[in-house]
Write a protein that holds these residues in place. Sequence first.
Motif, PDB file in Angstrom:
ATOM      1  N   UNK A   1       4.952  19.507  -3.586  1.00 17.68           N
ATOM      2  CA  UNK A   1       4.362  18.186  -3.258  1.00 17.68           C
ATOM      3  C   UNK A   1       5.210  17.254  -3.089  1.00 17.68           C
ATOM      4  N   UNK A   2       6.352  17.426  -4.076  1.00 23.33           N
ATOM      5  CA  UNK A   2       7.508  16.213  -3.912  1.00 23.33           C
ATOM      6  C   UNK A   2       8.122  16.238  -2.629  1.00 23.33           C
ATOM      7  N   UNK A   3       8.388  17.232  -2.145  1.00 18.65           N
ATOM      8  CA  UNK A   3       9.096  17.592  -0.751  1.00 18.65           C
ATOM      9  C   UNK A   3       8.169  17.150   0.617  1.00 18.65           C
ATOM     10  N   UNK A   4       6.836  17.451   0.432  1.00 20.39           N
ATOM     11  CA  UNK A   4       6.025  17.364   1.707  1.00 20.39           C
ATOM     12  C   UNK A   4       5.309  16.106   1.607  1.00 20.39           C
ATOM     13  N   UNK A   5       4.892  15.581   0.471  1.00 21.82           N
ATOM     14  CA  UNK A   5       4.109  14.338   0.612  1.00 21.82           C
ATOM     15  C   UNK A   5       4.867  12.920   1.248  1.00 21.82           C
ATOM     16  N   UNK A   6       5.981  12.781   1.308  1.00 19.74           N
ATOM     17  CA  UNK A   6       6.704  11.747   1.871  1.00 19.74           C
ATOM     18  C   UNK A   6       6.285  11.729   3.458  1.00 19.74           C
ATOM     19  N   UNK A   7       5.800  12.860   4.138  1.00 21.94           N
ATOM     20  CA  UNK A   7       5.486  12.751   5.333  1.00 21.94           C
ATOM     21  C   UNK A   7       4.261  11.685   5.764  1.00 21.94           C
ATOM     22  N   UNK A   8       3.635  11.399   4.773  1.00 21.84           N
ATOM     23  CA  UNK A   8       2.416  10.342   4.718  1.00 21.84           C
ATOM     24  C   UNK A   8       2.956   8.917   5.525  1.00 21.84           C
ATOM     25  N   UNK A   9       4.240   8.577   4.854  1.00 23.41           N
ATOM     26  CA  UNK A   9       4.839   7.293   5.298  1.00 23.41           C
ATOM     27  C   UNK A   9       4.780   7.377   6.874  1.00 23.41           C
ATOM     28  N   UNK A  10       5.285   8.397   7.399  1.00 21.97           N
ATOM     29  CA  UNK A  10       5.430   8.367   8.792  1.00 21.97           C
ATOM     30  C   UNK A  10       4.450   8.081   9.633  1.00 21.97           C
ATOM     31  N   UNK A  11       3.137   8.353   9.185  1.00 22.76           N
ATOM     32  CA  UNK A  11       1.822   8.106   9.841  1.00 22.76           C
ATOM     33  C   UNK A  11       0.967   7.404   9.431  1.00 22.76           C
ATOM     34  N   UNK A  12       1.150   6.817   8.378  1.00 24.84           N
ATOM     35  CA  UNK A  12       0.162   5.849   7.797  1.00 24.84           C
ATOM     36  C   UNK A  12      -0.398   4.493   8.608  1.00 24.84           C
ATOM     37  N   UNK A  13       0.588   3.916   9.435  1.00 22.70           N
ATOM     38  CA  UNK A  13       0.221   3.014  10.241  1.00 22.70           C
ATOM     39  C   UNK A  13      -0.869   3.222  11.374  1.00 22.70           C
ATOM     40  N   UNK A  14      -0.318   4.431  11.908  1.00 19.03           N
ATOM     41  CA  UNK A  14      -1.436   4.792  13.119  1.00 19.03           C
ATOM     42  C   UNK A  14      -2.739   5.316  12.349  1.00 19.03           C
TER      43      UNK A  14
END
Length: 329
Positions: free
Chosen positions: A303-316
Amino acid sequence: MRIIKTAVAAAVAVTMLGSVAAKAQEIVIKFSHVTNGTTHPKAVAANEFAKRVNEQMKGRVRVDVFGGGSLYNDDDLLIELIKGKSVQMGSPSLSKFETMTKKFRVFDLPFLFDDIEAVNRFQKSAEGQNLLRSMEKKGILGLTFWHNGMKQMSANKPLMSPSDAKGLKFRVQQSDVLVAQMEALGATAQKLAFKEVYGALQTGVVDAQENTWSNIYSKKFFEVQDGVTETNHGIIDYAVVVSRRFWEGLPSDIRTDLERILAETTADRNKKSYELNQASRAKILENGGTIRTLNADQRAAWVKTMKPVWAQFEDEIGKDLIKAAQASN
Ligand code: LMR
């Protein structure tokens, strides 16, 4: 006597003409998807929908199902649906709509949904239902959602900690979120059509993949992998879509009947998707596959490694949409 014979012949001719006319007016819907098997949630749902339409709307509408990618792979299907001539309906996974809408990316965010029940609640919410209309301008209408289930990871080596995935090449569906998710693990990703996955794993074109139990079992991916790790890190679900051009050209009573039958089929089949995936999990073990489970600490590391991906897509995707999805847990 001759008058009676002539009248009978005329009546027979009229009846025959009538049935020819009725036959000629039968609307044929070609339904394309990429999975197969008698126990796969989508394959079963598509066949069940066709069976019900073909019984209840006999002579008015006929649905022909083309499974296993025998008509189109999902990318080509979307292009053809826009044209609305050679195929009318289909049910690609939500990750395949990249070129149609960026909103569906919400479904690919890793560790967003706790389970398929949460996915179900989100899809039924106003926000979820709005998503079905997000491709209207492109010429595709979403009619409903069908469930498959939670995704697991498999590779040509044991995967217990995120660092085990470093340097591996994962096959992913057509989604930039999924590419970013693999990159967060220090892996690389290759987008490939579903049909090509088994061969790519077998020949070493890719080392690893992520999918649901029913896909891993029905496509035998477990046979060409070291094992499957039960990560439940994401979902594969489907949008049942129809060509807008075709749909809007249908008489409204036909649309109403199709919508009713689809809603009934969806309610019946979505209830069974969890069960079918668990049965596939059991079959993988029965057929010699290896399944590895994670304890709470091990899972927390993924979870700790993969969840930061959210930040890359939250604007769109939109923060509000992500919040609404989280609230369904
Ligand atoms: C995949 O390509 O892995 C899945 O989308 C296949 C499917 O339709 O479940």
